[in-house]
Structure formats: C-alpha cells, structure tokens
Design an enzyme around this catalytic site. Sequence first.
Site, short mmCIF file in Angstrom:
data_model
loop_
_atom_site.label_atom_id
_atom_site.label_comp_id
_atom_site.label_asym_id
_atom_site.label_seq_id
_atom_site.Cartn_x
_atom_site.Cartn_y
_atom_site.Cartn_z
N LYS A 114 -38.66 -25.50 -67.98
CA LYS A 114 -40.07 -25.83 -68.24
C LYS A 114 -40.69 -26.62 -67.08
CE LYS A 114 -40.52 -25.44 -73.21
NZ LYS A 114 -40.87 -26.07 -74.48
N LYS A 197 -38.05 -12.78 -72.91
CA LYS A 197 -38.29 -13.14 -74.31
C LYS A 197 -39.76 -12.93 -74.68
CE LYS A 197 -37.40 -17.11 -76.58
NZ LYS A 197 -36.80 -18.37 -77.01
N LYS A 200 -45.39 -16.80 -76.40
CA LYS A 200 -46.84 -17.00 -76.49
C LYS A 200 -47.44 -17.30 -75.12
CE LYS A 200 -45.64 -21.15 -78.96
NZ LYS A 200 -45.66 -21.65 -80.32
P1 AMP Z 1 -41.53 -22.33 -80.24
O1 AMP Z 1 -42.73 -21.50 -80.43
O2 AMP Z 1 -40.92 -22.22 -78.89
O3 AMP Z 1 -41.71 -23.74 -80.75
O4 AMP Z 1 -40.44 -21.69 -81.19
C1 AMP Z 1 -40.46 -21.79 -82.60
C2 AMP Z 1 -39.24 -21.10 -83.14
O5 AMP Z 1 -39.31 -19.68 -82.88
C3 AMP Z 1 -37.91 -21.57 -82.51
O6 AMP Z 1 -36.91 -21.64 -83.50
C4 AMP Z 1 -37.62 -20.50 -81.48
O7 AMP Z 1 -36.25 -20.39 -81.21
C5 AMP Z 1 -38.15 -19.25 -82.18
N1 AMP Z 1 -38.56 -18.23 -81.18
C6 AMP Z 1 -39.54 -18.35 -80.25
N2 AMP Z 1 -39.65 -17.21 -79.50
C7 AMP Z 1 -38.69 -16.35 -79.98
C8 AMP Z 1 -38.27 -15.02 -79.64
N3 AMP Z 1 -38.87 -14.31 -78.67
N4 AMP Z 1 -37.26 -14.47 -80.35
C9 AMP Z 1 -36.66 -15.16 -81.36
N5 AMP Z 1 -37.00 -16.42 -81.73
C10 AMP Z 1 -37.99 -17.02 -81.06
#
Ligand code: AMP
Length: 332
Positions: A114, A197, A200
Amino acid sequence: MKKKIFSGVQPTGNLHLGNYLGAIKNFVELNNDDNNDCIFCVVDLHAITVNQEPSELKNNIRETVATFIASGINPKKSIIFNQSQVSAHSEAAWIFSCVARMGWLNRMTQFKEKAGKDKEKASIGLYSYPVLMAADILLYDATHVPVGDDQRQHLELCRDIAQKFNNDYKVDELKLPEPLIQKEFSRIMSLKDGSKKMSKSDSSDLSRINLTDEKDQIINKIKKAKTDPLQMPSSIEELEKRPEAKNLIGIFSSLSDLTIENTVKEFSGKDFSKFKDHLSQVLVDKIIPISKEIKKLLNEISYIDEILFEGCKKAEDIASKKIKKIHEIVGF
Ligand code: AMP
Ligand code: TRP
C-alpha cells in the site's frame, strides 16, 4: 461454548463481488448459525489511513451497513457498528502499539504494497494499521475471525500481540483468535485480467461487478469479461493454465453452490458465450435483489443510523469492560 466471531470491512466505497464472495457471503452464513455470536464492524478508523473525503466517508459507512443488511446479516442477531464510535478501539490500539515491536510491523507485506515506493510519505496510521486491527479483535475476546487470505499475516500479528501482552503482564486476559479463511474464492480476480484481484481501486469499472450494479451493467460486464480463444475447459487441471476461465467458473460455482468439478462437467467443450449467458443469469439472480435492497435502505438513512446506534451501544458495553481490565493490568 458459542463461537465469538468478529470481522471488519473498510467503508471505502463500492463493495463488489469479490467482497461478497470472499467475505460477506461467509458473514451471512456465520450470522445464521445459532452457535455463533457475531460482531461486524465498519472500520472507519482504518479507512482514514489513506485520504478520505469526509462527506463520502459518511455515505460509505452507511452504504457498508446497507450492504451487510441487504446481503442477509440480521442486525437483531449480530452486532453491526462503526469502529470510531467506540473509543476503546483507539485506546487499546495505543496500548498494543507499546506491546508490538517495530520488527514485527516491518514484516507486514500489505504495508509495503500500500505504501509503494515512497514509504516516507505514508501515514503512520497505515504503518500501524494491523495494531488497530488487533485491538478490534482482542477487545471482544473473538475466537474466530473470518477474513480474506490477504489478512492472514495481520491475524498472526494479533496473536503475537495477545501473547506478548499476556506474558509481559503475567496474565491470561487476551484470547488468541483463530483465522477463518475460506479455501476457495478467497481471491476473486478482475474480469479484465485473471492475474489481478478484483478491487474497488481498479480504474476500470468493467473489471468488477459492484453490488449496486443494474442488470444491464452486469450483463454487459460479463459479455466484455476477458476469456481465452479456446472452448470451455473439460478438466480441473486445465484451469490452472487458464486464469480467466478459472475465475469465471469459480464465480459461477460459488453463486450456484455447485462444485467446481460439476461446473466444469456441465459446460465442458461449450462456447464461452453460452457459459457467459448462464453466468450473467446467476449473477443477476443473486446481485439484483441485493442491489435493489441497498438502494432502498439508502433512502432510509434513519433506519441505518438506528442500527448503528443500537450496535454501538452493545459494542461499547463489551469493549468498555475489556479496556477497563486492560487499564488495571497495565497499572493506570
Ligand atoms: P476490503 O474491501 O479490502 O476492506 O476487504 C473486505 C473483505 O473483502 C476482506 O475480507 C477481503 O479479504 C475481502 N476481499 C476484498 N477483495 C476481494 C477479492 N477480490 N476476492 C476475495 N475477497 C476479497
Ligand atoms: N484489515 C481488514 C481488511 O482490510 C479489515 C479489518 C479491520 C478487520 N479490523 C478487523 C478484519 C478486525 C477482521 C477483524 O480487510
């Protein structure tokens, strides 16, 4: 003994299919199991480790709550709250930052990713982010923490902090949590690049299915999703060399509760376009009701705020008792 489940999601904008299949779908199943007490936290303190527009942050907090509820988390059964409203999180994070060692944090790969090349310009919050995450978990004596694979290292750090605190102060106060990491679908990939991956922060909206997308958008994104020139694969082994096919088949099988093996069998040798029609259909069936419900809930802000208010009261009740004990142990 009931399992105590705790997890957090950052309110940083459009939640997508990766968040749903990798995290929220699992939260719903945990919420539905009467052997669990679940707490789902909207981690707004974590969100400000990078710049946030204040008015957008406020909306995103509500949208994350709306997404939880629209996906099937029951606010009467699980505690839903936002982290900044329970001050024990910040207090515990400070205390644990005096327990954690620089050497431990220096190993965190997410910070390296990051912060990028210019680490000098990263916020101190981004660096100590996993310490706050440990505070979140340890304040509630969580036994199990459902997270994506990318958070495995942060969970290890949380356990190290708990253990060192208990050792240093010769107590048995902090519980060491177990990670709950899904084996399949812990990484949903971009629709435009099977090696990246779904995220967003990807500049192309075509790379992801947002949980607020309309039917036409979903169909269009699947139509444009990258594939290879071959027919649909006929064996699981083949998937390893065909990342885009693997991702789309994974999404289909997860949404339709079929095994990968059965999905491969069903579409073996067929045209991708046929498979894509089926995939769009299951996506529309699953996502559109959620998308509609999110939009409906966002028109009922007072209902969402009420859920947060009630959730905060319950969280505060648990966390304030725990921080009091921690204060006593530390000698305050
Ligand atoms: P974040 O939006 O990074 O806070 O992620 C929220 C949750 O979604 C966390 O448990 C991440 O591991 C999961 N997550 C985010 N992006 C992905 C993805 N592309 N595939 C699977 N899980 C995801
Ligand atoms: N760091 C997690 C993520 O980015 C979010 C998070 C914050 C969290 N606190 C937590 C997850 C506590 C589980 C438990 O996905």
